[in-house]
Design an enzyme around this catalytic site. Structure first.
Site, PDB file in Angstrom:
ATOM      1  N   ASP A   1       0.862  -1.184   0.000  1.00 39.36           N
ATOM      2  CA  ASP A   1       0.000   0.000   0.000  1.00 39.36           C
ATOM      3  C   ASP A   1       0.901   1.237   0.000  1.00 39.36           C
ATOM      4  O   ASP A   1       1.807   1.345   0.830  1.00 39.36           O
ATOM      5  CB  ASP A   1      -0.887   0.007   1.243  1.00 39.36           C
ATOM      6  CG  ASP A   1      -2.310   0.447   0.933  1.00 39.36           C
ATOM      7  OD1 ASP A   1      -2.466   1.397   0.147  1.00 39.36           O
ATOM      8  OD2 ASP A   1      -3.252  -0.159   1.473  1.00 39.36           O
TER       9      ASP A   1
ATOM     10  N   ASP B   1      -3.005   4.772  -2.479  1.00 44.05           N
ATOM     11  CA  ASP B   1      -4.121   5.319  -1.708  1.00 44.05           C
ATOM     12  C   ASP B   1      -4.481   6.727  -2.188  1.00 44.05           C
ATOM     13  O   ASP B   1      -3.597   7.589  -2.337  1.00 44.05           O
ATOM     14  CB  ASP B   1      -3.721   5.346  -0.231  1.00 44.05           C
ATOM     15  CG  ASP B   1      -4.864   5.692   0.689  1.00 44.05           C
ATOM     16  OD1 ASP B   1      -5.781   4.877   0.813  1.00 44.05           O
ATOM     17  OD2 ASP B   1      -4.821   6.788   1.277  1.00 44.05           O
TER      18      ASP B   1
ATOM     19  N   GLU C   1      -6.142   4.012  -6.327  1.00 44.20           N
ATOM     20  CA  GLU C   1      -7.442   4.266  -5.687  1.00 44.20           C
ATOM     21  C   GLU C   1      -7.822   5.707  -5.997  1.00 44.20           C
ATOM     22  O   GLU C   1      -7.093   6.644  -5.660  1.00 44.20           O
ATOM     23  CB  GLU C   1      -7.355   4.066  -4.175  1.00 44.20           C
ATOM     24  CG  GLU C   1      -8.713   4.250  -3.508  1.00 44.20           C
ATOM     25  CD  GLU C   1      -8.612   4.544  -2.014  1.00 44.20           C
ATOM     26  OE1 GLU C   1      -9.528   4.126  -1.280  1.00 44.20           O
ATOM     27  OE2 GLU C   1      -7.654   5.205  -1.593  1.00 44.20           O
TER      28      GLU C   1
ATOM     29  N   HIS D   1     -10.897  -2.594   3.217  1.00 46.71           N
ATOM     30  CA  HIS D   1     -10.763  -2.151   4.609  1.00 46.71           C
ATOM     31  C   HIS D   1     -11.627  -0.938   4.925  1.00 46.71           C
ATOM     32  O   HIS D   1     -11.810  -0.589   6.098  1.00 46.71           O
ATOM     33  CB  HIS D   1      -9.307  -1.823   4.908  1.00 46.71           C
ATOM     34  CG  HIS D   1      -8.771  -0.703   4.074  1.00 46.71           C
ATOM     35  ND1 HIS D   1      -8.540  -0.824   2.722  1.00 46.71           N
ATOM     36  CD2 HIS D   1      -8.453   0.579   4.387  1.00 46.71           C
ATOM     37  CE1 HIS D   1      -8.094   0.321   2.249  1.00 46.71           C
ATOM     38  NE2 HIS D   1      -8.031   1.193   3.238  1.00 46.71           N
ATOM     39  N   ASP D   2     -12.170  -0.279   3.888  1.00 53.11           N
ATOM     40  CA  ASP D   2     -13.006   0.918   4.089  1.00 53.11           C
ATOM     41  C   ASP D   2     -14.492   0.660   3.878  1.00 53.11           C
ATOM     42  O   ASP D   2     -15.307   1.564   4.069  1.00 53.11           O
ATOM     43  CB  ASP D   2     -12.580   2.029   3.118  1.00 53.11           C
ATOM     44  CG  ASP D   2     -11.268   2.675   3.503  1.00 53.11           C
ATOM     45  OD1 ASP D   2     -10.914   2.645   4.698  1.00 53.11           O
ATOM     46  OD2 ASP D   2     -10.591   3.210   2.604  1.00 53.11           O
TER      47      ASP D   2
END
Length: 577
Positions: free
Chosen positions: A101, A209, A272, A344-345
């Protein structure tokens, strides 16, 4: 994209690991790298090709590791660089890849770069972040003195006053996550150097991210413009000024040139990109432009949101079809889709769009089938392959997520909602729903830890766990294995064209895939009621499909294409012309 020039990741499946909640090796209640290594057999058995690790860098953990204080290390809570190297070697030995990430829109306020930047107005790293004086005509600290009216994604203002210099710094997320200033070439060079360091160490790429936030729209006078102030918001909406800004394509092309060029075609880059349009996604993922391989877009996971994500609305299946269909069509000739329900969100999909009660297994496997049979690279989030559900926490004290806690506190403080309504919303959409420990077995703490877990284990782990599903071909795990194997063995799944069928049907999701002489018909019942399949108007050869082979289903017995779909049933038929 045809099979002759298709990159390896078109037929791959990516598995996301949220290390904090995956597996704990030392009993401190927090997952770690050695815990991940101890569970690689699970991932190899599942058949996935790539592991994506959420951040394991040193961090104060204000936003669960997405606030990084050192890009070239491992947080002691997760282990050491030696542990990471050992994990990477084991992953590679099993024929899998590992993607890190990358969080470079912002750092932690404890990162040495920001510590220097805030130390004085003339520090050499001052311009590495977004610093601005109070609004003209105001004094620092006055109400409304912030340089723009933007709100933070984690509640509150997006600007924080620093007492050292009486200037404000920008943070689109937590106040402990100051935004990097990508307009500064020194920032970009430092990020590129760090990325090369990880690639040289052997990692196989990056998931980036909120990468489309790195280019902000700056007014001629150097200010960041005010956003629209909606009646339901305490702050201005600055999204239009920091999403897909004017230099985004330039920055990504430069990154590719400085970091990835010349390293072959074995890496994976995923951006993302909240709010990205299909038109921009085509540009971002066009191989000829050399920016990123694929993007994460959020359109389909915003369909059940009202004025914000905590304003939960029922999903209309026709809206989901329209969204997925638009992205399938837009990237049909150029670019590539990523496919996901969970991360994860996001809350657990079986609780969100399925039925986590009586029809948990059926709805979890139907949702998986519909998603994975689209054109694109599927992402499986830890526990999804087990049909894990939302946490259904009862009290605000049960939550750990900064977004959830801040939203609750702000809404109560400003009288925007009552406790019961807020808790109901959190049970549906809080990010903590995805962050409860992976349910490995029926023992205490689900086999995740021998200590006290950092967040409560879902009590339903006694029934829903990996150990109970490994040898059960009808389980959610068994179905995910078959889905992944189908993608690996059937080129039409990865590369076939896509045709949406019956787009106005509010109960049945149907589409066709075709590559050469092979065709697949995919059907999914999004209800707990039996649904008649009526595709006569959508298929010019409906009679041929009545005798087609069923290659995958989520009920134990075969069913013809002209028979009604049972509750939450999925079927995939094949014809060879």
């Amino acid at each position: 994209m045809n099979s002759a020039d298709a990159p390896w990741w078109t037929s791959a499946v990516v598995y996301q690991i949220y290390p904090r909640s995956f597996a704990d090796s030392n009993g401190d209640g927090i997952g770690d790298l050695r815990g991940i290594a101890s569970r690689l057999d699970h991932l190899e058995r599942l058949g996935v090709d790539v592991l994506w690790l959420s951040p394991v860098y040193p961090s104060p953990q204000d936003d669960a590791g997405y606030d990084i204080s050192d890009y070239q290390g491992i947080d002691p809570v997760f282990g050491t660089l030696a542990d990471f190297d050992a994990l990477l070697a084991d992953v590679h030995a099993r024929g899998m890849k590992l993607v890190m990430d990358l969080v470079v829109n912002h750092t932690s306020d404890e990162h040495p770069w920001f510590v220097e930047s805030r130390s004085s107005a003339d520090n050499p790293k001052r311009d590495w972040y977004w610093w601005r004086p109070a609004r003209a005509g105001t004094s620092p600290g006055d109400v409304g003195a912030e340089p723009s009216n933007w709100g933070s994604a984690f509640s509150g203002h997006a600007w924080d006053l620093d007492p050292v210099t009486d200037e404000y710094y920008l943070h689109l997320f937590s106040r402990k996550q100051p935004d990097l200033n990508w307009e500064n070439p020194q920032v970009r060079a430092a990020v590129h150097e760090m990325m090369r360091w990880w690639l040289d160490r052997g990692v196989d790429g990056f998931r980036m991210d909120v990468i489309n936030f790195i280019s902000k729209t700056v007014a001629p006078d150097g200010s960041l413009p005010d956003g629209e102030l909606n009646h339901h918001s305490l702050y201005g909406d600055g999204f239009a000024y920091y999403r897909d800004g004017p230099r985004m394509h330039e920055f990504l092309a430069e990154m590719h040139r400085e970091v990835f060029a010349g390293r072959g075609d074995k890496l994976l880059t995923v951006g993302e990109m909240p709010g990205v349009t299909v038109d921009d996604a085509v540009l971002y993922t066009d191989p000829a432009r050399a920016e990123v391989d694929m993007v994460f877009q959020f359109e389909h996971v915003d369909l059940d949101h009202g004025v914000n994500k905590f304003d939960v609305r029922p999903l209309r299946l026709t809206d989901l079809k329209a969204s997925f269909g638009r992205w399938q069509d837009a990237l049909a000739e150029t670019g590539w889709n990523s496919l996901y329900w969970n991360n994860h969100d996001q809350p657990r999909i079986v609780s969100r769009f399925g039925d986590d009660g009586e029809y948990r297994t059926a709805s979890a496997t139907m949702l998986a089938t519909v998603l994975h049979l689209h054109r694109g690279t599927p992402y499986v989030y830890q526990g999804e392959e087990l049909g894990m559900t939302n946490a259904h926490f009862e009290r605000i004290d049960d939550y750990r997520d900064i977004e959830s806690l801040n939203h609750y506190a702000e809404a109560i403080a400003h009288g925007l909602s009552d406790q019961d309504t807020l808790l109901e919303a959190l049970r549906a959409v809080s990010r903590d729903n995805a962050r409860t420990p992976v349910q490995w077995d029926a023992t205490t703490n689900a086999g995740f830890t021998t200590g006290s877990p950092w967040i409560a284990v879902n009590p339903n782990h006694v029934e829903i766990n990996a150990a109970a599903q490994y040898d059960d071909p009808s389980s959610v795990f068994g179905h995910y294995r078959r889905l992944i194997e189908l993608r690996h063995t059937e080129p039409v799944v990865a590369l076939g064209d896509f045709t949406m069928l019956a787009p106005d049907d509010e109960a049945v999701y149907a589409f066709r895939r075709r590559l050469g002489s092979t065709e697949l018909l995919v059907l999914g019942n999004f209800t707990a009621l039996e649904q008649k399949v009526t595709l006569d108007g959508a298929l010019d050869d409906a009679q041929a499909w009545a005798g087609a082979d069923l290659v995958l289903g989520n009920y134990p017995d075969d069913a013809r294409a002209d028979l009604p779909l049972r509750p939450w049933e999925a079927r995939v038929y094949r014809l060879d012309r």
